[in-house]
Motif scaffolding. Structure first.
Motif, PDB file in Angstrom:
ATOM      1  N   ALA A   8      -7.706  -4.983 -12.800  1.00  0.00           N
ATOM      2  CA  ALA A   8      -8.681  -5.352 -11.773  1.00  0.00           C
ATOM      3  C   ALA A   8      -8.076  -5.195 -10.386  1.00  0.00           C
ATOM      4  N   SER A   9      -6.775  -5.568 -10.242  1.00  0.00           N
ATOM      5  CA  SER A   9      -6.154  -5.417  -8.932  1.00  0.00           C
ATOM      6  C   SER A   9      -5.895  -3.947  -8.617  1.00  0.00           C
ATOM      7  N   VAL A  10      -5.635  -3.142  -9.645  1.00  0.00           N
ATOM      8  CA  VAL A  10      -5.421  -1.712  -9.431  1.00  0.00           C
ATOM      9  C   VAL A  10      -6.713  -1.055  -8.965  1.00  0.00           C
ATOM     10  N   VAL A  11      -7.851  -1.452  -9.527  1.00  0.00           N
ATOM     11  CA  VAL A  11      -9.136  -0.859  -9.170  1.00  0.00           C
ATOM     12  C   VAL A  11      -9.449  -1.093  -7.694  1.00  0.00           C
ATOM     13  N   SER A  12      -8.992  -2.233  -7.125  1.00  0.00           N
ATOM     14  CA  SER A  12      -9.292  -2.525  -5.728  1.00  0.00           C
ATOM     15  C   SER A  12      -8.428  -1.717  -4.759  1.00  0.00           C
ATOM     16  N   LEU A  13      -7.421  -1.013  -5.253  1.00  0.00           N
ATOM     17  CA  LEU A  13      -6.581  -0.191  -4.387  1.00  0.00           C
ATOM     18  C   LEU A  13      -7.270   1.140  -4.084  1.00  0.00           C
ATOM     19  N   ASN A  46      12.651  -1.001  -8.573  1.00  0.00           N
ATOM     20  CA  ASN A  46      12.344  -0.644  -7.178  1.00  0.00           C
ATOM     21  C   ASN A  46      10.862  -0.558  -6.850  1.00  0.00           C
ATOM     22  N   TRP A  47       9.994  -1.036  -7.739  1.00  0.00           N
ATOM     23  CA  TRP A  47       8.572  -0.982  -7.438  1.00  0.00           C
ATOM     24  C   TRP A  47       8.246  -1.823  -6.203  1.00  0.00           C
ATOM     25  N   LEU A  48       8.827  -2.996  -6.086  1.00  0.00           N
ATOM     26  CA  LEU A  48       8.549  -3.851  -4.924  1.00  0.00           C
ATOM     27  C   LEU A  48       8.991  -3.164  -3.628  1.00  0.00           C
ATOM     28  N   HIS A  49      10.186  -2.608  -3.625  1.00  0.00           N
ATOM     29  CA  HIS A  49      10.682  -1.907  -2.419  1.00  0.00           C
ATOM     30  C   HIS A  49       9.795  -0.717  -2.072  1.00  0.00           C
ATOM     31  N   ASN A  50       9.456   0.079  -3.082  1.00  0.00           N
ATOM     32  CA  ASN A  50       8.610   1.254  -2.838  1.00  0.00           C
ATOM     33  C   ASN A  50       7.224   0.845  -2.355  1.00  0.00           C
ATOM     34  N   SER A  51       6.680  -0.218  -2.922  1.00  0.00           N
ATOM     35  CA  SER A  51       5.348  -0.675  -2.535  1.00  0.00           C
ATOM     36  C   SER A  51       5.339  -1.215  -1.106  1.00  0.00           C
ATOM     37  N   ALA A  52       6.425  -1.864  -0.707  1.00  0.00           N
ATOM     38  CA  ALA A  52       6.504  -2.408   0.646  1.00  0.00           C
ATOM     39  C   ALA A  52       6.523  -1.290   1.697  1.00  0.00           C
ATOM     40  N   GLU A  53       6.962  -0.119   1.302  1.00  0.00           N
ATOM     41  CA  GLU A  53       6.994   1.017   2.234  1.00  0.00           C
ATOM     42  C   GLU A  53       5.677   1.783   2.257  1.00  0.00           C
ATOM     43  N   ASP A  54       4.787   1.491   1.331  1.00  0.00           N
ATOM     44  CA  ASP A  54       3.506   2.180   1.230  1.00  0.00           C
ATOM     45  C   ASP A  54       2.443   1.394   1.998  1.00  0.00           C
ATOM     46  N   ASP A  56      -0.681   1.592   2.001  1.00  0.00           N
ATOM     47  CA  ASP A  56      -1.914   1.354   1.254  1.00  0.00           C
ATOM     48  C   ASP A  56      -1.796   0.186   0.272  1.00  0.00           C
ATOM     49  N   ILE A  57      -0.582  -0.310   0.048  1.00  0.00           N
ATOM     50  CA  ILE A  57      -0.366  -1.426  -0.881  1.00  0.00           C
ATOM     51  C   ILE A  57      -0.027  -2.660  -0.046  1.00  0.00           C
ATOM     52  N   PRO A  58      -0.707  -3.782  -0.284  1.00  0.00           N
ATOM     53  CA  PRO A  58      -0.540  -4.956   0.575  1.00  0.00           C
ATOM     54  C   PRO A  58       0.732  -5.769   0.319  1.00  0.00           C
ATOM     55  N   ILE A  59       1.827  -5.098  -0.054  1.00  0.00           N
ATOM     56  CA  ILE A  59       3.086  -5.798  -0.262  1.00  0.00           C
ATOM     57  C   ILE A  59       3.983  -5.501   0.930  1.00  0.00           C
ATOM     58  N   VAL A  60       4.556  -6.566   1.494  1.00  0.00           N
ATOM     59  CA  VAL A  60       5.464  -6.420   2.636  1.00  0.00           C
ATOM     60  C   VAL A  60       6.788  -7.086   2.298  1.00  0.00           C
ATOM     61  N   PHE A  61       7.841  -6.597   2.932  1.00  0.00           N
ATOM     62  CA  PHE A  61       9.174  -7.163   2.747  1.00  0.00           C
ATOM     63  C   PHE A  61       9.589  -7.843   4.031  1.00  0.00           C
ATOM     64  N   ASP A  62       9.966  -9.112   3.939  1.00  0.00           N
ATOM     65  CA  ASP A  62      10.481  -9.859   5.081  1.00  0.00           C
ATOM     66  C   ASP A  62      12.001  -9.844   4.976  1.00  0.00           C
ATOM     67  N   ALA A  63      12.625  -8.945   5.721  1.00  0.00           N
ATOM     68  CA  ALA A  63      14.080  -8.778   5.643  1.00  0.00           C
ATOM     69  C   ALA A  63      14.815 -10.028   6.119  1.00  0.00           C
ATOM     70  N   ARG A  64      14.226 -10.737   7.046  1.00  0.00           N
ATOM     71  CA  ARG A  64      14.853 -11.946   7.588  1.00  0.00           C
ATOM     72  C   ARG A  64      15.045 -13.006   6.494  1.00  0.00           C
ATOM     73  N   LEU A  65      14.041 -13.133   5.600  1.00  0.00           N
ATOM     74  CA  LEU A  65      14.119 -14.113   4.518  1.00  0.00           C
ATOM     75  C   LEU A  65      14.442 -13.488   3.163  1.00  0.00           C
ATOM     76  N   ASN A  66      14.544 -12.156   3.114  1.00  0.00           N
ATOM     77  CA  ASN A  66      14.815 -11.430   1.876  1.00  0.00           C
ATOM     78  C   ASN A  66      13.730 -11.710   0.829  1.00  0.00           C
ATOM     79  N   SER A  79       1.126 -14.479   0.187  1.00  0.00           N
ATOM     80  CA  SER A  79       1.539 -15.177  -1.021  1.00  0.00           C
ATOM     81  C   SER A  79       2.896 -14.628  -1.420  1.00  0.00           C
ATOM     82  N   MET A  80       3.769 -15.505  -1.867  1.00  0.00           N
ATOM     83  CA  MET A  80       5.117 -15.080  -2.258  1.00  0.00           C
ATOM     84  C   MET A  80       5.071 -14.279  -3.555  1.00  0.00           C
ATOM     85  N   VAL A  81       5.968 -13.327  -3.688  1.00  0.00           N
ATOM     86  CA  VAL A  81       6.146 -12.568  -4.924  1.00  0.00           C
ATOM     87  C   VAL A  81       7.459 -13.047  -5.542  1.00  0.00           C
TER      88      VAL A  81
END
Length: 197
Positions: A8-13, A46-54, A56-66, A79-81
């Motif tokens: 369901a989450s994939v369909v919304s992308l 590395n899916w999280l890292h790759n997604s944070a660079e994309d 179109d995917i709502p995943i972000v990396f906060d380097a300050r807090l890792n 929301s935290m991952v």
């Protein structure tokens, strides 16, 4: 059930994001099991890292807090991952805990001795004086429906004393004038790099 939620989450992308996600999923050879969802074993796919660079995917990396976050559009919150949704292993350790002072056992015991006899609001004011902050709606507790009772939301007054300890704020939750609860909250100190400069 989890597979349906994932789909369901994939369909919304967007279509390009879906293609990248499917490509990443097919590269992942390990099945997700409860045993793998351990804080000890860290994600290496590395899916999280790759997604944070994309974008179109709502995943972000906060380097300050890792930390990895799922960004919400409606309120700009997140929301935290905690685990990679692809391999099931843990996300990197967060630095969030280092934002707050550590309350040593000796200081905790000192605060306990200072407050253990305080049971009423009058006793708190007599022993501790005027609080730094008086928050009329300082604590809200939502309780779900139970048996034949509807859900409830309770609000409590909280007195905050910030000057009693160098590492902790003393919080007094007022349930009634005759009943209070004392807790200690570690003071915010910032990240180690912020403290040095």
């Amino acid at each position: 059930m989890q597979a349906a939620a994932r789909m369901a989450s994939v369909v919304s992308l967007t279509l390009p994001a879906r293609r990248r996600l499917i490509r990443n999923v097919s590269r992942c050879s390990r099945p997700v099991t409860t045993k793998q969802k351990s804080r000890k074993r860290k994600c290496t796919c590395n899916w999280l890292h790759n997604s944070a660079e994309d974008p179109d995917i709502p995943i972000v990396f906060d380097a300050r807090l890792n930390e990895f976050h799922i960004q919400r559009n409606r309120d700009k919150g997140y929301s935290m991952v905690y685990f990679c949704p692809i391999c099931g292993y843990a996300a990197p350790d967060s630095l969030r805990g280092s934002l707050f002072a550590r309350i040593p056992h000796k200081e905790h015991r000192r605060l306990d001795e200072l407050t253990q006899h305080l049971k009423t609001l009058d006793e708190v004011f007599s022993a501790l004086g005027t609080p730094t902050r008086d928050e009329p709606y300082g604590l809200r507790i939502a309780r779900p429906a139970k048996d034949d009772q509807p859900p409830t939301n309770d609000t409590y007054r909280v007195l905050v004393y910030t000057e009693l300890s160098p590492v902790a704020d003393v919080r007094v939750t007022v349930h009634s004038p005759e009943r209070v609860r004392i807790s200690y909250q570690a003071k915010y100190v910032g990240l180690p790099n912020d403290r040095n400069g």
